[in-house]
Design an enzyme around this catalytic site. Structure first.
Site, PDB file in Angstrom:
ATOM      1  N   GLU A 295     -75.241 -12.903  60.712  1.00 60.05           N
ATOM      2  CA  GLU A 295     -74.442 -11.765  60.250  1.00 60.05           C
ATOM      3  C   GLU A 295     -74.525 -11.662  58.736  1.00 60.05           C
ATOM      4  OE1 GLU A 295     -70.158 -10.816  61.530  1.00 60.05           O
ATOM      5  OE2 GLU A 295     -69.913 -11.347  59.415  1.00 60.05           O
TER       6      GLU A 295
ATOM      7  N   ALA B 209     -63.569  -2.343  56.892  1.00 60.38           N
ATOM      8  CA  ALA B 209     -62.421  -1.972  57.718  1.00 60.38           C
ATOM      9  C   ALA B 209     -61.892  -0.594  57.339  1.00 60.38           C
ATOM     10  CB  ALA B 209     -61.322  -3.015  57.576  1.00 60.38           C
TER      11      ALA B 209
ATOM     12  N   THR C 229     -71.997  -5.982  58.939  1.00 60.95           N
ATOM     13  CA  THR C 229     -70.597  -5.597  59.118  1.00 60.95           C
ATOM     14  C   THR C 229     -70.339  -4.209  58.530  1.00 60.95           C
ATOM     15  OG1 THR C 229     -69.808  -6.579  57.073  1.00 60.95           O
ATOM     16  CG2 THR C 229     -69.864  -8.017  59.007  1.00 60.95           C
TER      17      THR C 229
HETATM   18  P1  FAD Z   1     -59.563  -4.450  70.011  1.00 60.16           P
HETATM   19  O1  FAD Z   1     -60.557  -4.703  71.072  1.00 60.16           O
HETATM   20  O2  FAD Z   1     -58.966  -3.099  69.948  1.00 60.16           O
HETATM   21  O3  FAD Z   1     -58.451  -5.574  70.156  1.00 60.16           O
HETATM   22  C1  FAD Z   1     -57.328  -5.636  69.279  1.00 60.16           C
HETATM   23  C2  FAD Z   1     -56.094  -6.054  70.095  1.00 60.16           C
HETATM   24  O4  FAD Z   1     -55.785  -5.030  71.042  1.00 60.16           O
HETATM   25  C3  FAD Z   1     -56.302  -7.326  70.901  1.00 60.16           C
HETATM   26  O5  FAD Z   1     -55.089  -8.028  70.897  1.00 60.16           O
HETATM   27  C4  FAD Z   1     -56.660  -6.828  72.302  1.00 60.16           C
HETATM   28  O6  FAD Z   1     -56.280  -7.737  73.321  1.00 60.16           O
HETATM   29  C5  FAD Z   1     -55.873  -5.527  72.370  1.00 60.16           C
HETATM   30  N1  FAD Z   1     -56.587  -4.504  73.149  1.00 60.16           N
HETATM   31  C6  FAD Z   1     -57.935  -4.301  73.229  1.00 60.16           C
HETATM   32  N2  FAD Z   1     -58.208  -3.244  74.009  1.00 60.16           N
HETATM   33  C7  FAD Z   1     -57.022  -2.748  74.430  1.00 60.16           C
HETATM   34  C8  FAD Z   1     -56.651  -1.662  75.253  1.00 60.16           C
HETATM   35  N3  FAD Z   1     -57.568  -0.848  75.778  1.00 60.16           N
HETATM   36  N4  FAD Z   1     -55.328  -1.430  75.450  1.00 60.16           N
HETATM   37  C9  FAD Z   1     -54.384  -2.227  74.904  1.00 60.16           C
HETATM   38  N5  FAD Z   1     -54.676  -3.301  74.112  1.00 60.16           N
HETATM   39  C10 FAD Z   1     -55.974  -3.554  73.884  1.00 60.16           C
HETATM   40  N6  FAD Z   1     -63.790  -6.102  61.272  1.00 60.16           N
HETATM   41  C11 FAD Z   1     -64.264  -5.146  60.429  1.00 60.16           C
HETATM   42  O7  FAD Z   1     -63.479  -4.462  59.784  1.00 60.16           O
HETATM   43  N7  FAD Z   1     -65.612  -4.936  60.266  1.00 60.16           N
HETATM   44  C12 FAD Z   1     -66.541  -5.643  60.959  1.00 60.16           C
HETATM   45  O8  FAD Z   1     -67.735  -5.416  60.811  1.00 60.16           O
HETATM   46  C13 FAD Z   1     -66.076  -6.660  61.870  1.00 60.16           C
HETATM   47  N8  FAD Z   1     -66.941  -7.398  62.599  1.00 60.16           N
HETATM   48  C14 FAD Z   1     -66.467  -8.311  63.524  1.00 60.16           C
HETATM   49  C15 FAD Z   1     -67.377  -9.012  64.325  1.00 60.16           C
HETATM   50  C16 FAD Z   1     -66.923  -9.954  65.258  1.00 60.16           C
HETATM   51  C17 FAD Z   1     -67.933 -10.685  66.125  1.00 60.16           C
HETATM   52  C18 FAD Z   1     -65.527 -10.208  65.379  1.00 60.16           C
HETATM   53  C19 FAD Z   1     -65.026 -11.239  66.362  1.00 60.16           C
HETATM   54  C20 FAD Z   1     -64.613  -9.524  64.591  1.00 60.16           C
HETATM   55  C21 FAD Z   1     -65.072  -8.553  63.653  1.00 60.16           C
HETATM   56  N9  FAD Z   1     -64.189  -7.820  62.868  1.00 60.16           N
HETATM   57  C22 FAD Z   1     -64.663  -6.862  61.993  1.00 60.16           C
HETATM   58  C23 FAD Z   1     -62.739  -8.061  62.944  1.00 60.16           C
HETATM   59  C24 FAD Z   1     -62.052  -7.139  63.983  1.00 60.16           C
HETATM   60  O9  FAD Z   1     -62.119  -5.803  63.549  1.00 60.16           O
HETATM   61  C25 FAD Z   1     -60.593  -7.591  64.106  1.00 60.16           C
HETATM   62  O10 FAD Z   1     -60.545  -8.841  64.729  1.00 60.16           O
HETATM   63  C26 FAD Z   1     -59.641  -6.610  64.778  1.00 60.16           C
HETATM   64  O11 FAD Z   1     -58.311  -7.100  64.610  1.00 60.16           O
HETATM   65  C27 FAD Z   1     -59.838  -6.433  66.274  1.00 60.16           C
HETATM   66  O12 FAD Z   1     -61.001  -5.766  66.545  1.00 60.16           O
HETATM   67  P2  FAD Z   1     -61.441  -5.562  68.089  1.00 60.16           P
HETATM   68  O13 FAD Z   1     -62.628  -4.720  68.078  1.00 60.16           O
HETATM   69  O14 FAD Z   1     -61.500  -6.861  68.789  1.00 60.16           O
HETATM   70  O15 FAD Z   1     -60.162  -4.726  68.569  1.00 60.16           O
END
Ligand code: FAD
Length: 291
Positions: A16, A51, A48
């Site tokens: 990454e 945010a 990445t």
């Molecule tokens: P979600 O999948 O929306 O999850 C967030 C929360 O909501 C979780 O608690 C989940 O259980 C819950 N949830 C998920 N779907 C639903 C649903 N349909 N209904 C109700 N609740 C739900 N951040 C950046 O800003 N830029 C990046 O490039 C970036 N890259 C990343 C790469 C990886 C591999 C990882 C692990 C994280 C990365 N992040 C990045 C951080 C990420 O944006 C944060 O961890 C953020 O808080 C959650 O993103 P998510 O896509 O998992 O969100």
């Protein structure tokens, strides 16, 4: 090539990178890093996405550069700060650059921003649904120790299943330092019908100053033996770095031995970190990742 197709045939080695803050002056340095990473024959390199959505253009251009170097790019996209029109512009740009793979994320609201967050895409699932059918191979994030906002690991896993149902074809994990959390995640995910490959994300911990930052930002537990090793030698950065790299190499060896579909290295834009891990595991990578 689509990452879900690559994963059907072999284990993947990936890195990454993130767009530099000073886009003009530091992007050339990042391109040099990407050229160095190419020597390790990665299956893909992910980029990445801020945010706040602010560096979307730069992020897409870096993905395009990776593609032009003959490496598969994985472009992260955060739905939280975006409107459908923002997403359309980003995906059109990615398509025009030949990028076939995206990691669909929600993102975290930046502390110093007053932008409306999650208005159009409340969760990664909404972004996956919006992007589904546009020809991208889509991945999403998962959390071996549970996401910080989730009431339970089980609820988080049910949401992970929704990501698969909305079109995610592979997952990349949050950083972890105790492999047993990864094995538990995979075990529980399979029970819920999650069949996608789950790629472990590893970040060598080479500086004790990062211990509290990693805990607060990623929620990752630091095992006591790693914490002790780093703290005891905290006045010797060279030894500390070696220990952190050795620990990461140990984690990777264990993960591969137990059947992980690949490894994704968070290298903080440092090609030397990738090379040093590669050197420690050259035979493992050559034997098990090239097939
Ligand atoms: P979600 O999948 O929306 O999850 C967030 C929360 O909501 C979780 O608690 C989940 O259980 C819950 N949830 C998920 N779907 C639903 C649903 N349909 N209904 C109700 N609740 C739900 N951040 C950046 O800003 N830029 C990046 O490039 C970036 N890259 C990343 C790469 C990886 C591999 C990882 C692990 C994280 C990365 N992040 C990045 C951080 C990420 O944006 C944060 O961890 C953020 O808080 C959650 O993103 P998510 O896509 O998992 O969100």
């Amino acid at each position: 090539m689509r990452i879900d197709e690559i994963l059907k045939n072999k284990r993947t080695l990936s890195f990454e990178v993130f767009p530099p803050k000073k886009a003009q002056t530091e992007t050339e340095k990042l391109y040099e890093t990407i050229r160095e990473l190419k020597k390790l024959s990665p299956d893909f390199i992910s980029v990445t996405y801020g945010a706040s959505g602010s560096n979307a253009r730069n992020s897409a251009e870096i993905a395009g550069f990776i593609k032009s170097e003959g490496i598969e790019p994985l472009a992260h996209i955060t739905g939280g700060p975006s409107t459908p029109s923002d997403i359309d512009k980003t995906t059109e740009k990615l398509k025009s650059l030949g990028v076939e793979n995206v990691l669909a994320l929600r993102g975290d609201r930046p502390v110093d921003s007053d932008i409306e967050y999650c208005k159009h895409f409340a969760h990664a699932t909404d972004l996956l649904t919006y992007l589904n059918g546009r020809g991208f191979s889509m991945g999403a994030a998962c959390y071996p120790e549970g996401h910080s906002e989730c009431v339970s690991l089980y609820a988080d896993l049910e949401n992970l299943k929704k990501k698969q149902d909305c079109g995610a074809k592979f997952f990349i994990t949050q950083i972890f330092y105790d492999n047993s959390y990864y094995y538990r995640l995979v075990f529980e995910a399979r029970k819920l019908g999650i069949t996608c490959p789950i790629i472990p994300g590893i970040m060598p911990l080479t500086n004790p100053k990062n211990i509290s930052r990693i805990k607060s930002m990623c929620g990752s537990t630091i095992p006591i033996e790693l914490r002790n090793m780093l703290e005891i030698y905290s006045d010797n950065p060279v030894v500390m770095r070696e220990m952190g790299l050795n620990y990461a190499a140990y984690q990777i060896t264990d993960l591969i031995a137990k059947g992980a579909p690949g490894v994704h290295l968070y290298i903080m834009n440092r090609a030397d970190t990738a090379s040093e891990i590669y050197l420690r595991l050259k035979n493992t990578f050559d034997e098990l990742f090239r097939r």
